[in-house]
Design a protein around this motif. Structure first.
Motif, PDB file in Angstrom:
ATOM      1  N   THR A  81      26.118  11.411  48.451  1.00 52.91           N
ATOM      2  CA  THR A  81      25.942  12.668  49.173  1.00 52.91           C
ATOM      3  C   THR A  81      26.507  13.825  48.347  1.00 52.91           C
ATOM      4  N   HIS A  82      25.672  14.841  48.150  1.00 53.41           N
ATOM      5  CA  HIS A  82      26.025  16.045  47.372  1.00 53.41           C
ATOM      6  C   HIS A  82      26.223  15.759  45.884  1.00 53.41           C
ATOM      7  N   LYS A  83      25.874  14.555  45.435  1.00 52.80           N
ATOM      8  CA  LYS A  83      25.942  14.226  44.012  1.00 52.80           C
ATOM      9  C   LYS A  83      24.620  14.613  43.336  1.00 52.80           C
ATOM     10  N   LYS A  84      24.680  14.737  42.018  1.00 51.29           N
ATOM     11  CA  LYS A  84      23.477  14.979  41.225  1.00 51.29           C
ATOM     12  C   LYS A  84      23.094  13.671  40.544  1.00 51.29           C
ATOM     13  N   VAL A  85      21.890  13.196  40.833  1.00 52.53           N
ATOM     14  CA  VAL A  85      21.451  11.870  40.408  1.00 52.53           C
ATOM     15  C   VAL A  85      20.253  12.006  39.473  1.00 52.53           C
ATOM     16  N   LEU A  86      20.292  11.283  38.362  1.00 49.19           N
ATOM     17  CA  LEU A  86      19.169  11.241  37.433  1.00 49.19           C
ATOM     18  C   LEU A  86      18.504   9.871  37.511  1.00 49.19           C
ATOM     19  N   ILE A  87      17.219   9.873  37.857  1.00 47.76           N
ATOM     20  CA  ILE A  87      16.426   8.643  37.944  1.00 47.76           C
ATOM     21  C   ILE A  87      15.500   8.587  36.742  1.00 47.76           C
ATOM     22  N   ALA A  88      15.764   7.680  35.815  1.00 47.06           N
ATOM     23  CA  ALA A  88      14.875   7.506  34.662  1.00 47.06           C
ATOM     24  C   ALA A  88      13.659   6.689  35.092  1.00 47.06           C
ATOM     25  N   GLY A  89      12.477   7.123  34.664  1.00 42.64           N
ATOM     26  CA  GLY A  89      11.261   6.423  35.069  1.00 42.64           C
ATOM     27  C   GLY A  89      10.971   6.641  36.538  1.00 42.64           C
ATOM     28  N   GLY A  90      10.931   7.904  36.954  1.00 45.17           N
ATOM     29  CA  GLY A  90      10.821   8.221  38.375  1.00 45.17           C
ATOM     30  C   GLY A  90       9.509   7.847  39.021  1.00 45.17           C
ATOM     31  N   ALA A  91       8.487   7.501  38.236  1.00 42.44           N
ATOM     32  CA  ALA A  91       7.205   7.117  38.810  1.00 42.44           C
ATOM     33  C   ALA A  91       7.054   5.599  38.932  1.00 42.44           C
ATOM     34  N   GLY A  92       8.030   4.834  38.441  1.00 42.74           N
ATOM     35  CA  GLY A  92       7.974   3.382  38.564  1.00 42.74           C
ATOM     36  C   GLY A  92       8.392   2.918  39.938  1.00 42.74           C
ATOM     37  N   ALA A  93       8.316   1.616  40.162  1.00 44.67           N
ATOM     38  CA  ALA A  93       8.630   1.073  41.487  1.00 44.67           C
ATOM     39  C   ALA A  93      10.087   1.299  41.849  1.00 44.67           C
ATOM     40  N   VAL A  94      11.015   0.951  40.947  1.00 44.90           N
ATOM     41  CA  VAL A  94      12.434   1.191  41.214  1.00 44.90           C
ATOM     42  C   VAL A  94      12.697   2.687  41.305  1.00 44.90           C
ATOM     43  N   GLY A  95      12.123   3.447  40.383  1.00 40.50           N
ATOM     44  CA  GLY A  95      12.320   4.885  40.388  1.00 40.50           C
ATOM     45  C   GLY A  95      11.856   5.545  41.665  1.00 40.50           C
ATOM     46  N   HIS A  96      10.709   5.115  42.170  1.00 39.05           N
ATOM     47  CA  HIS A  96      10.152   5.662  43.415  1.00 39.05           C
ATOM     48  C   HIS A  96      11.135   5.509  44.567  1.00 39.05           C
ATOM     49  N   PHE A  97      11.639   4.290  44.751  1.00 37.71           N
ATOM     50  CA  PHE A  97      12.550   4.055  45.867  1.00 37.71           C
ATOM     51  C   PHE A  97      13.928   4.667  45.603  1.00 37.71           C
ATOM     52  N   ALA A  98      14.327   4.754  44.336  1.00 36.44           N
ATOM     53  CA  ALA A  98      15.607   5.397  44.029  1.00 36.44           C
ATOM     54  C   ALA A  98      15.567   6.881  44.395  1.00 36.44           C
ATOM     55  N   ILE A  99      14.457   7.536  44.093  1.00 34.98           N
ATOM     56  CA  ILE A  99      14.307   8.944  44.479  1.00 34.98           C
ATOM     57  C   ILE A  99      14.390   9.094  45.992  1.00 34.98           C
ATOM     58  N   GLU A 100      13.626   8.269  46.710  1.00 34.44           N
ATOM     59  CA  GLU A 100      13.580   8.408  48.169  1.00 34.44           C
ATOM     60  C   GLU A 100      14.923   8.061  48.813  1.00 34.44           C
ATOM     61  N   LEU A 101      15.573   7.028  48.322  1.00 34.77           N
ATOM     62  CA  LEU A 101      16.878   6.664  48.879  1.00 34.77           C
ATOM     63  C   LEU A 101      17.934   7.715  48.546  1.00 34.77           C
ATOM     64  N   ALA A 102      17.859   8.286  47.361  1.00 38.86           N
ATOM     65  CA  ALA A 102      18.816   9.318  46.990  1.00 38.86           C
ATOM     66  C   ALA A 102      18.648  10.566  47.855  1.00 38.86           C
ATOM     67  N   ARG A 103      17.416  10.968  48.096  1.00 36.08           N
ATOM     68  CA  ARG A 103      17.181  12.116  48.971  1.00 36.08           C
ATOM     69  C   ARG A 103      17.654  11.818  50.393  1.00 36.08           C
ATOM     70  N   TRP A 104      17.382  10.606  50.857  1.00 40.22           N
ATOM     71  CA  TRP A 104      17.822  10.184  52.199  1.00 40.22           C
ATOM     72  C   TRP A 104      19.344  10.223  52.304  1.00 40.22           C
ATOM     73  N   ALA A 105      20.019   9.913  51.201  1.00 36.63           N
ATOM     74  CA  ALA A 105      21.480   9.878  51.186  1.00 36.63           C
ATOM     75  C   ALA A 105      22.110  11.253  50.942  1.00 36.63           C
ATOM     76  N   GLY A 106      21.282  12.272  50.716  1.00 37.05           N
ATOM     77  CA  GLY A 106      21.813  13.617  50.568  1.00 37.05           C
ATOM     78  C   GLY A 106      22.137  14.041  49.159  1.00 37.05           C
ATOM     79  N   ALA A 107      21.512  13.401  48.158  1.00 38.34           N
ATOM     80  CA  ALA A 107      21.753  13.752  46.759  1.00 38.34           C
ATOM     81  C   ALA A 107      20.716  14.756  46.266  1.00 38.34           C
ATOM     82  N   THR A 108      21.061  15.447  45.170  1.00 43.11           N
ATOM     83  CA  THR A 108      20.091  16.235  44.415  1.00 43.11           C
ATOM     84  C   THR A 108      19.517  15.323  43.341  1.00 43.11           C
ATOM     85  N   VAL A 109      18.186  15.278  43.231  1.00 42.98           N
ATOM     86  CA  VAL A 109      17.539  14.257  42.406  1.00 42.98           C
ATOM     87  C   VAL A 109      16.765  14.869  41.249  1.00 42.98           C
TER      88      VAL A 109
END
Length: 329
Positions: free
Chosen positions: A146-174
């Protein structure tokens, strides 16, 4: 009672070793549930295991695939009968078991069949498993974001896709990195606040201008991205890396120490089952709040499982699924 299943008895090329057979439907033992599978997901690790690149012991025969979705049709001793009829998503079905999800029925421990909210489609449920759990554990490896800045490498891949969505759900900047404009659109649709093409010469400058330092990294290509990650890391940042192409990484230890950088290597198959069970519940909570969306997917019938495996081996960018809804026993 008989069921149709894809099996292999030895490692090898998909067209050589995969076959569709009739076999006895398994019966659930203590703590287990029997699931009528609707969709089975083909992950890169499933393909590598079948090919022999990352071999695992075969107990006479192996039904492949770790992930999937379906409905519980029978329960073993110790499992509440009220679970019969429940729609569920499945994780690590074939780990240490011959009963993977590439069959009309699969047998799993009850906690590895997780209730699927009514709002979630079967296709979404089948896409979860390895990608979503990897994303969850890498994202949260150093605590809440929450309120952290998160970098997702390979944001269009399967892991990247869910990492982006989970990070936004958790309140991070992605922030997400991608390689093409089309993949940038996918990362943006998943909810990334800032997307950058990692092939640009000024990737680090672009990320730093947006974030002034990244706190958490979910890394798919640490050897390629190491210099960028180190350049944009905030003091006390932490990197979780979950993939490798076999190359070695040389780390400037003093520089990492000065930055207070944390580095975590993650392999889902050796992660504790208790941690994965907690991750599964968290992912289901996100599903219930409709925070997760299906991956773009390509679907094959069970009979074409060899073609499905070949599609993954050939770099198919969409999630590959087997559709078993109309499979006839």
């Amino acid at each position: 009672m008989q069921m149709r299943a894809a099996t292999y008895h030895k490692s090898g090329e998909a067209s050589d070793v995969l076959s569709i057979i009739q076999c006895e439907k398994p019966e659930p033992g203590p703590g287990q549930v029997l699931v009528r599978v609707s969709f089975s997901a083909v992950n890169p690790s499933d393909v590598k295991t079948r090919s022999g690149k990352t071999p695992r012991p075969i107990d006479d025969f192996q039904i492949p695939h770790m992930d999937g979705c379906g409905r519980i049709v029978a329960v073993g001793p110790g499992v509440h009968e009220g679970r019969i009829g429940q729609r569920v998503w499945l994780w690590l079905a074939a780990l240490g078991s011959r009963w993977g999800t590439a069959a009309e029925y699969t047998l799993v421990p009850a906690n590895q069949a997780v209730a699927l909210p009514d709002s979630a489609s079967d296709e979404l449920g089948a896409c979860l498993g390895i990608p979503a759990m990897t994303a969850h554990e890498c994202l949260l490896h150093a605590g809440p974001v929450t309120h952290k800045k998160v970098l997702i490498a390979g944001g269009a891949g399967a892991v990247g896709h869910f990492a982006i969505e989970l990070a936004r759900w958790a309140g991070a900047t992605v922030i997400a990195t991608v390689s093409t404009p089309d993949k940038a659109k996918l990362a943006q649709q998943a909810g990334a606040d800032f997307v950058v093409n990692y092939r640009d010469d000024d990737v680090a400058d672009q990320i730093t201008a947006f974030t002034n330092g990244v706190d958490i990294f979910v890394e798919v290509a640490i050897v390629d991205n190491w210099n960028i990650d180190l350049a944009v890391a905030a003091p006390g940042a932490s990197i979780a890396t979950y993939a490798t192409d076999g190359r070695e990484l040389s780390i400037p230890i003093r520089e990492c120490m000065a930055a207070g950088l944390g580095l975590r290597f993650f392999l889902l198959y050796t992660h504790s089952r208790s941690a994965l069970s907690l991750a599964a519940q968290s992912i289901t909570d996100a599903l219930a709040e409709q925070a997760l969306t299906p991956l773009p997917h390509l679907t094959f019938p069970l009979d074409d499982i060899a073609l499905a495996h070949e599609a993954v081996e050939n770099g198919e960018s969409r999630k590959v699924l087997l559709d078993l809804r109309d499979s006839d026993t």
